[in-house]
Design a protein around this motif. Structure first.
Motif, PDB file in Angstrom:
ATOM      1  N   SER A 128      27.047  52.227  17.691  1.00 14.48           N
ATOM      2  CA  SER A 128      25.892  53.351  18.750  1.00 14.48           C
ATOM      3  C   SER A 128      24.915  53.739  19.236  1.00 14.48           C
ATOM      4  O   SER A 128      24.706  53.681  20.116  1.00 14.48           O
ATOM      5  CB  SER A 128      25.461  54.489  17.435  1.00 14.48           C
ATOM      6  N   LEU A 131      25.811  51.140  22.306  1.00 13.59           N
ATOM      7  CA  LEU A 131      26.677  52.431  23.347  1.00 13.59           C
ATOM      8  C   LEU A 131      24.871  53.173  24.096  1.00 13.59           C
ATOM      9  O   LEU A 131      25.077  52.931  25.477  1.00 13.59           O
ATOM     10  CB  LEU A 131      27.575  53.591  22.479  1.00 13.59           C
ATOM     11  N   ARG A 132      24.507  53.620  23.042  1.00 10.09           N
ATOM     12  CA  ARG A 132      23.268  54.318  23.461  1.00 10.09           C
ATOM     13  C   ARG A 132      22.444  53.616  24.489  1.00 10.09           C
ATOM     14  O   ARG A 132      21.596  54.470  25.112  1.00 10.09           O
ATOM     15  CB  ARG A 132      22.202  54.880  22.620  1.00 10.09           C
ATOM     16  N   ALA A 168      34.064  51.134  24.623  1.00 13.58           N
ATOM     17  CA  ALA A 168      33.914  52.593  24.063  1.00 13.58           C
ATOM     18  C   ALA A 168      35.220  52.046  23.105  1.00 13.58           C
ATOM     19  O   ALA A 168      35.215  53.089  21.717  1.00 13.58           O
ATOM     20  CB  ALA A 168      33.910  53.426  25.051  1.00 13.58           C
ATOM     21  N   LEU A 171      34.795  52.213  19.649  1.00 14.45           N
ATOM     22  CA  LEU A 171      34.680  53.660  18.495  1.00 14.45           C
ATOM     23  C   LEU A 171      35.724  53.508  17.535  1.00 14.45           C
ATOM     24  O   LEU A 171      35.713  54.024  16.188  1.00 14.45           O
ATOM     25  CB  LEU A 171      34.380  54.509  19.921  1.00 14.45           C
ATOM     26  N   ASN A 190      25.016  62.002  21.935  1.00 15.91           N
ATOM     27  CA  ASN A 190      25.557  61.045  23.292  1.00 15.91           C
ATOM     28  C   ASN A 190      26.682  60.714  23.782  1.00 15.91           C
ATOM     29  O   ASN A 190      26.781  59.825  24.720  1.00 15.91           O
ATOM     30  CB  ASN A 190      24.120  59.226  22.362  1.00 15.91           C
ATOM     31  N   ILE A 191      27.215  60.507  22.585  1.00 22.09           N
ATOM     32  CA  ILE A 191      29.003  60.257  22.794  1.00 22.09           C
ATOM     33  C   ILE A 191      29.475  61.650  23.458  1.00 22.09           C
ATOM     34  O   ILE A 191      30.700  61.545  24.780  1.00 22.09           O
ATOM     35  CB  ILE A 191      29.848  59.932  21.355  1.00 22.09           C
ATOM     36  N   LEU A 195      31.105  61.012  27.015  1.00 22.88           N
ATOM     37  CA  LEU A 195      32.584  61.748  27.240  1.00 22.88           C
ATOM     38  C   LEU A 195      33.070  62.812  28.988  1.00 22.88           C
ATOM     39  O   LEU A 195      33.878  62.427  29.228  1.00 22.88           O
ATOM     40  CB  LEU A 195      32.871  61.882  26.127  1.00 22.88           C
ATOM     41  N   TYR A 221      37.840  60.905  22.390  1.00 24.50           N
ATOM     42  CA  TYR A 221      37.691  59.598  22.115  1.00 24.50           C
ATOM     43  C   TYR A 221      38.409  59.287  20.644  1.00 24.50           C
ATOM     44  O   TYR A 221      38.552  59.907  20.125  1.00 24.50           O
ATOM     45  CB  TYR A 221      36.466  58.581  22.523  1.00 24.50           C
ATOM     46  N   ILE A 223      37.717  57.588  17.666  1.00 21.34           N
ATOM     47  CA  ILE A 223      36.584  57.594  16.813  1.00 21.34           C
ATOM     48  C   ILE A 223      37.240  57.760  15.403  1.00 21.34           C
ATOM     49  O   ILE A 223      37.424  58.275  14.410  1.00 21.34           O
ATOM     50  CB  ILE A 223      35.646  58.489  16.994  1.00 21.34           C
TER      51      ILE A 223
END
Length: 380
Positions: A128, A131-132, A168, A171, A190-191, A195, A221, A223
Motif C-alpha cells: 500500500s 503504491l501510495r 498494481a 494487489l 488511494n486505490i 483506478l 482491480y 485485490i
C-alpha cells in the motif's frame, strides 16, 4: 511594486490542503506581494498538524506566518491587504521577511525526506505504501495545483505510471483482512482514485450516464483474490455495504467473501476524498492511515468552503449544496435538518460558517442542490 525575492532573507509559511479555495486565494495574494512562500500541505505532512494546533489553537486552513509572526487565515490576510485596521502592518511584515532571516522559533516545515520517514512495512501495508508513493509522484508531476485537473496525456507517457501498473498487479496478494479500519480507509481511497485514472487512460472517459454506469461497475482491480470494481470499493467497502446511486441491491451478498472486508459503518467523509474523474468531484490527493480522520475532516472543510460545492444564500434563506449531498443524503442523516447540521459541524471557522449559523438559529432553511459538472477533469 513587487519585491525582488532574491534579497529576501525570511519566508512566509502557508499551511494548506489541496483544493482549498481560501488557500489558493491566499497563495495568489502572497505571490502578488512578491514574498517567498513556503507552502506546507498538512495532509501530506501529518507530523506537523498537531504542532500547528499547539501554536495557533486552530485546525482550519490556511494558516499564515510571516517568519515567526502568525497573521491568521485568508480572511485576515485580505483584511491586511485592504489596510482596514492598521495600514502600516502589512508593510512592516513584508519588511521583516525581506530583512530578517528565518528565526529559530519560526513555525515548523517538513524536512526533505519526511514523506519517506515511515520506513519499511510488511505485507499489505508495505505494498500500500509503495503504491501510495508512486501515486504521489504521479500526482506531483501531473495534477494541477488545486488537485482538480489531471494531465492524462503526459501521465500516460510517464515511467512512474508504467511502474504503478506493474506494481498494481501485486494487489492480488494483499491480505485485506489484516488491515485496520484506518489502513482500509487510506488504502481503498488511494486505490479508488488511482483506478479511476487508470481506467480513463486505458478505456477512455465515460461521456454519458450509460457509459458511466458501465465504467464504475466494470473497471476493477483484482485485490486479495477477489475482484473489486469502483462501485464495490465505494459502496461495498467504504460505505459499509450500502446501496449506491441507482443500485437495487447491496454490492456484497450475505455469502460474498468481500463482505468481511467491508467497513462496519458508513464513512460520510469519504465523499470528500473520492474523485470519479469529473470536474465536479473533490480534489485528488493521497491519504495515509495515520491521522486519516483528521485528513478527511480537512478535506470536508475545504470542500464546503468552495462555492462550487456549498453556497449560503442569506436573503433567500437557502443552502445550495453539491449533488453529492443529494445522492448520499442517507449518509448525512437522511433529512434536510440533519444534513444542514452535519454541514455546519464539519465547516471550518469562516464567515460562511457564521452565516449558516445565523440562518439555522432563525428557523427553517431551504436545501437545494447545485448542478454537477460531469465533464472530464483533464488539463486539455
Amino acid at each position: 511594486m513587487v519585491e525582488d525575492r532574491t534579497v529576501m532573507r525570511g519566508r512566509v509559511t502557508v499551511y494548506s490542503v489541496p483544493g482549498c479555495a481560501h488557500c489558493i486565494q491566499a497563495k495568489a495574494t502572497l505571490r502578488a506581494l512578491g514574498v517567498p512562500v513556503c507552502e506546507v500541505d498538512v495532509n501530506k505532512h501529518r507530523e506537523l498538524r498537531a504542532r500547528l494546533k499547539e501554536l495557533t489553537g486552530l485546525s482550519a486552513v490556511p494558516q499564515i506566518f510571516f517568519n515567526n509572526l502568525f497573521v491568521g487565515n485568508n480572511e485576515d490576510l485580505q483584511n491586511l491587504v485592504r489596510q482596514e485596521t492598521d495600514p502600516e502592518r502589512l508593510e512592516r511584515l513584508v519588511l521583516s521577511v525581506r530583512e530578517d532571516p528565518v528565526p529559530l522559533d519560526a513555525p515548523p516545515v517538513p524536512e526533505e525526506h519526511s514523506l519517506d520517514s515511515d520506513g519499511e512495512l510488511d505485507g499489505a501495508c508495505e505494498l500500500s505504501e509503495a503504491l501510495r508513493n508512486l501515486i504521489l509522484q504521479l500526482y506531483s508531476d501531473h495534477l494541477s495545483e488545486d488537485g482538480k485537473r489531471v494531465d492524462y496525456k503526459a501521465m500516460s507517457r510517464s515511467p512512474f505510471f508504467e511502474r504503478y501498473c506493474d506494481l498494481a498487479v501485486h494487489l492480488q496478494r494483499v491480505d485485506l483482512l489484516s488491515l485496520s479500519r484506518e489502513e482500509k480507509l487510506a488504502f481503498f481511497i488511494n486505490i479508488y482514485n488511482a483506478l479511476v485514472i487508470h481506467g480513463n487512460l486505458r478505456l477512455g472517459f465515460p461521456k454519458n450516464i450509460w457509459q458511466r454506469y458501465r465504467f464504475f461497475n466494470y473497471v476493477s482491480y483484482f485485490i486479495g483474490g477477489e475482484v473489486y470494481t469502483l462501485q464495490d470499493i465505494e459502496n461495498g467497502v467504504l460505505r459499509g455495504n450500502r446501496k449506491g446511486v441507482a443500485q437495487l441491491l447491496k454490492p456484497f451478498s450475505r455469502n460474498d467473501p468481500r463482505l468481511q472486508v467491508a467497513l462496519p459503518d458508513v464513512e460520510p467523509l469519504i465523499h470528500f476524498a473520492l474523485n470519479c474523474g469529473a470536474k465536479g468531484c473533490p480534489p485528488i490527493k493521497t491519504y495515509t492511515s495515520q491521522d486519516i480522520d483528521s485528513q478527511l475532516r480537512a478535506a470536508a472543510e475545504a470542500f464546503l468552503e468552495n462555492d462550487d460545492s456549498c453556497v449560503i444564500d442569506s436573503a433567500g434563506r437557502e443552502v445550495k449544496l453539491s449533488q453529492i449531498f443529494k445522492w448520499y443524503k442517507a449518509d448525512f442523516g437522511g433529512s434536510d435538518e440533519k444534513l444542514l447540521n452535519w454541514v455546519f459541524e464539519h465547516m471550518g471557522a469562516s464567515q460562511k460558517k457564521r452565516t449558516l449559523q445565523a440562518l439555522l438559529s432563525e428557523g427553517k432553511v431551504k436545501v437545494s442542490y447545485l448542478p454537477y459538472d460531469w465533464s472530464i477533469n483533464s488539463t486539455d
